[in-house]
Design a protein around this motif. Structure first.
Motif, short mmCIF file in Angstrom:
data_model
loop_
_atom_site.label_atom_id
_atom_site.label_comp_id
_atom_site.label_asym_id
_atom_site.label_seq_id
_atom_site.Cartn_x
_atom_site.Cartn_y
_atom_site.Cartn_z
N ALA A 1 0.84 -1.20 0.00
CA ALA A 1 0.00 0.00 0.00
C ALA A 1 0.87 1.25 0.00
N ASP A 2 0.35 2.31 -0.56
CA ASP A 2 1.00 3.62 -0.58
C ASP A 2 2.38 3.59 -1.23
N CYS A 3 2.50 2.85 -2.30
CA CYS A 3 3.76 2.70 -3.03
C CYS A 3 3.58 3.31 -4.42
N HIS A 4 4.17 4.48 -4.65
CA HIS A 4 3.98 5.14 -5.95
C HIS A 4 4.60 4.36 -7.10
N LEU A 5 5.71 3.68 -6.86
CA LEU A 5 6.30 2.84 -7.91
C LEU A 5 5.36 1.68 -8.25
N CYS A 6 4.67 1.17 -7.24
CA CYS A 6 3.71 0.08 -7.46
C CYS A 6 2.54 0.55 -8.31
N ASP A 7 2.08 1.77 -8.07
CA ASP A 7 0.98 2.31 -8.85
C ASP A 7 1.37 2.44 -10.32
N THR A 8 2.56 2.93 -10.57
CA THR A 8 3.05 3.06 -11.94
C THR A 8 3.21 1.69 -12.58
N ALA A 9 3.80 0.75 -11.84
CA ALA A 9 4.00 -0.61 -12.35
C ALA A 9 2.67 -1.29 -12.67
N ARG A 10 1.67 -1.06 -11.84
CA ARG A 10 0.35 -1.67 -12.05
C ARG A 10 -0.20 -1.26 -13.41
N ASP A 11 -0.06 0.03 -13.76
CA ASP A 11 -0.53 0.51 -15.05
C ASP A 11 0.26 -0.11 -16.20
N THR A 12 1.57 -0.21 -16.02
CA THR A 12 2.43 -0.80 -17.05
C THR A 12 2.08 -2.26 -17.27
N ILE A 13 1.86 -2.98 -16.19
CA ILE A 13 1.49 -4.40 -16.29
C ILE A 13 0.16 -4.56 -17.00
N ALA A 14 -0.81 -3.73 -16.65
CA ALA A 14 -2.13 -3.82 -17.28
C ALA A 14 -2.02 -3.64 -18.79
N GLU A 15 -1.19 -2.70 -19.23
CA GLU A 15 -1.01 -2.48 -20.66
C GLU A 15 -0.32 -3.67 -21.31
N ALA A 16 0.69 -4.21 -20.66
CA ALA A 16 1.49 -5.30 -21.24
C ALA A 16 0.70 -6.60 -21.35
N VAL A 17 -0.21 -6.85 -20.43
CA VAL A 17 -0.94 -8.13 -20.44
C VAL A 17 -2.24 -8.07 -21.22
N ALA A 18 -2.67 -6.88 -21.60
CA ALA A 18 -3.94 -6.73 -22.31
C ALA A 18 -3.98 -7.60 -23.57
N GLY A 19 -4.99 -8.45 -23.65
CA GLY A 19 -5.18 -9.30 -24.81
C GLY A 19 -4.28 -10.52 -24.87
N GLN B 1 11.61 -11.28 2.53
CA GLN B 1 12.40 -11.54 1.33
C GLN B 1 12.58 -10.30 0.46
N TYR B 2 11.51 -9.51 0.29
CA TYR B 2 11.55 -8.41 -0.65
C TYR B 2 11.66 -7.04 0.01
N GLY B 3 11.30 -6.93 1.29
CA GLY B 3 11.45 -5.67 2.01
C GLY B 3 10.99 -4.46 1.22
N TRP B 4 11.94 -3.58 0.92
CA TRP B 4 11.61 -2.35 0.18
C TRP B 4 11.89 -2.47 -1.31
N ASP B 5 12.05 -3.70 -1.82
CA ASP B 5 12.33 -3.89 -3.23
C ASP B 5 11.09 -3.97 -4.11
N VAL B 6 9.94 -3.60 -3.58
CA VAL B 6 8.71 -3.62 -4.38
C VAL B 6 8.66 -2.39 -5.28
N PRO B 7 7.96 -2.48 -6.38
CA PRO B 7 7.21 -3.63 -6.86
C PRO B 7 8.13 -4.69 -7.46
N VAL B 8 7.65 -5.92 -7.43
CA VAL B 8 8.36 -7.05 -8.00
C VAL B 8 7.40 -7.77 -8.94
#
Length: 81
Positions: free
Chosen positions: A10-28, A47-54
């Motif tokens: 939660a509250d991860c701006h990099l995660c928000d950006t990655a979520r949009d990128t993933i949605a575009e890449a997986v579409a169709g 294991q991942y600590g602050w290395d999100v998004p993964v």
């Protein structure tokens, strides 16, 4: 079908950006996306600590911190999606 696991928190701006990128890449494509908040899982959090998004593709780490749309798209094609 390619399994894409998106590790986030939660509250991860990099995660928000990655979520949009993933949605575009997986579409169709034949990809199942499973999003997990690592703060709900002690093992993942440790294991991942602050290395999100993964992004994991079929269980193997593809990227962390930033998700490059072209690189992700090429990896999905290589995996048959």
């Amino acid at each position: 079908m390619v399994a894409l696991t998106f590790l986030t928190r939660a509250d991860c701006h990099l995660c928000d950006t990655a979520r949009d990128t993933i949605a575009e890449a997986v579409a169709g494509r034949d990809v199942s996306v499973h999003e997990i908040d690592i703060d709900t899982d002690d093992d993942l959090s440790g294991q991942y600590g602050w290395d999100v998004p993964v992004v994991l593709l079929d269980g193997r780490q593809h990227s962390f911190h930033r998700v490059d749309a072209n690189r992700l798209s090429k990896a999905l094609v290589a995996l048959g999606a």
